[in-house]
Enzyme design. Structure first.
Site, mmCIF file in Angstrom:
data_model
loop_
_atom_site.group_PDB
_atom_site.id
_atom_site.type_symbol
_atom_site.label_atom_id
_atom_site.label_comp_id
_atom_site.label_asym_id
_atom_site.label_seq_id
_atom_site.Cartn_x
_atom_site.Cartn_y
_atom_site.Cartn_z
ATOM 1 C CG ASP A 16 38.091 27.403 -29.471
ATOM 2 O OD1 ASP A 16 39.280 27.760 -29.651
ATOM 3 O OD2 ASP A 16 37.594 26.399 -30.002
ATOM 4 C CG ASN A 30 56.775 24.274 -29.565
ATOM 5 O OD1 ASN A 30 57.374 24.402 -30.636
ATOM 6 N ND2 ASN A 30 55.807 23.390 -29.400
ATOM 7 N N GLY A 38 47.834 21.576 -26.795
ATOM 8 C CA GLY A 38 47.142 22.732 -26.232
ATOM 9 C C GLY A 38 46.622 23.673 -27.297
ATOM 10 C CB VAL A 39 46.232 27.357 -27.214
ATOM 11 C CG1 VAL A 39 47.615 27.943 -27.137
ATOM 12 C CG2 VAL A 39 45.270 28.312 -27.877
ATOM 13 C CG ASP A 40 51.446 25.378 -31.187
ATOM 14 O OD1 ASP A 40 51.073 25.911 -32.254
ATOM 15 O OD2 ASP A 40 52.617 25.027 -30.964
ATOM 16 C CB SER A 127 53.486 30.511 -19.920
ATOM 17 O OG SER A 127 54.541 30.737 -20.818
ATOM 18 C CB THR A 128 48.476 29.346 -17.712
ATOM 19 O OG1 THR A 128 47.597 29.544 -18.820
ATOM 20 C CG2 THR A 128 48.957 30.674 -17.198
ATOM 21 C CE1 TYR A 131 56.313 24.694 -23.217
ATOM 22 C CE2 TYR A 131 56.476 27.036 -23.664
ATOM 23 C CZ TYR A 131 56.692 25.738 -24.050
ATOM 24 O OH TYR A 131 57.301 25.477 -25.253
#
Ligand code: ADP
Length: 183
Positions: A16, A30, A38-40, A127-128, A131
């Protein structure tokens, strides 16, 4: 797995990103810089509101962050002192310069970290998620970009790729095996 490229320690591990103790962690943000899923979302939740406040200031100054570029904020409550917010490309099928933009996102993150004297950085797989960039392809771009940067200047103490799922970890490890053979 762990290895050295020159003096840089490279770790490709499952985990993590919000709990990493490198000087900086990278956020797959973004363009709006106002947080997301997500990770954001995970980074903003773990780091607290100070990160979003700084993102808003950057937004007011420069109107967000274009795809392929990166900006820096403090790490708020995270162990990492800094967060580098970079914007990877949305996958549109491969003919919209997705590869080049993903490379730019990694390269500009590494360059920005170095400009701030940061010597250890953790990356997620940009991006995976939402996105939809194909994982195998993204892994190859991520690792080659990092390897090329280090071959140019062996500046970093440590670079980590923190993969959130077993599948991501496998693809990054396989990809690195292939790249290592071509060094
Ligand atoms: P993008 O919009 O760039 O695709 P996402 O956040 O949707 O960004 O996904 C990017 C990658 O981050 C995905 O592969 C996802 O599995 C991974 N991810 C999600 N949460 C975490 C986390 N806490 N630590 C590391 N990676 C994460």
């Amino acid at each position: 797995m762990e290895t050295h490229i020159g003096k840089t320690l490279l770790k490709i591990i499952k985990g993590d990103i919000t709990v990493q103790d490198t000087e900086a962690i990278v956020n797959a943000a973004n363009s709006g810089l106002l947080g997301g899923g997500g990770v954001d979302g995970a980074i903003h939740r773990a780091g607290g509101p100070a990160i979003l406040e700084e993102c808003k200031k950057i937004r007011a100054l420069q109107g967000g962050c274009p795809t392929g570029r990166a900006v820096l904020t403090g790490g708020g409550n995270l162990k990492a002192r800094y967060v580098i917010h970079t914007v990877g490309p949305v996958w549109f099928g491969g003919n919209s310069n997705e590869d080049g933009l993903l490379r730019d996102a990694y390269l500009n993150s590494l360059t920005l970290a170095k400009e701030h004297g940061i010597r250890s950085v953790s990356f997620p797989s940009i991006s995976t998620g939402a996105y939809r960039f194909p994982i195998r392809r993204a892994a190859g771009i991520a690792l080659r970009t990092m390897r090329d940067f280090i071959n140019e200047e062996d500046y970093y103490d440590e670079i980590r790729f923190i993969l959130y799922t077993e599948q991501l970890l496998k693809e990054f490890e396989l990809s690195w095996e292939k790249i290592e053979k071509t060094i």
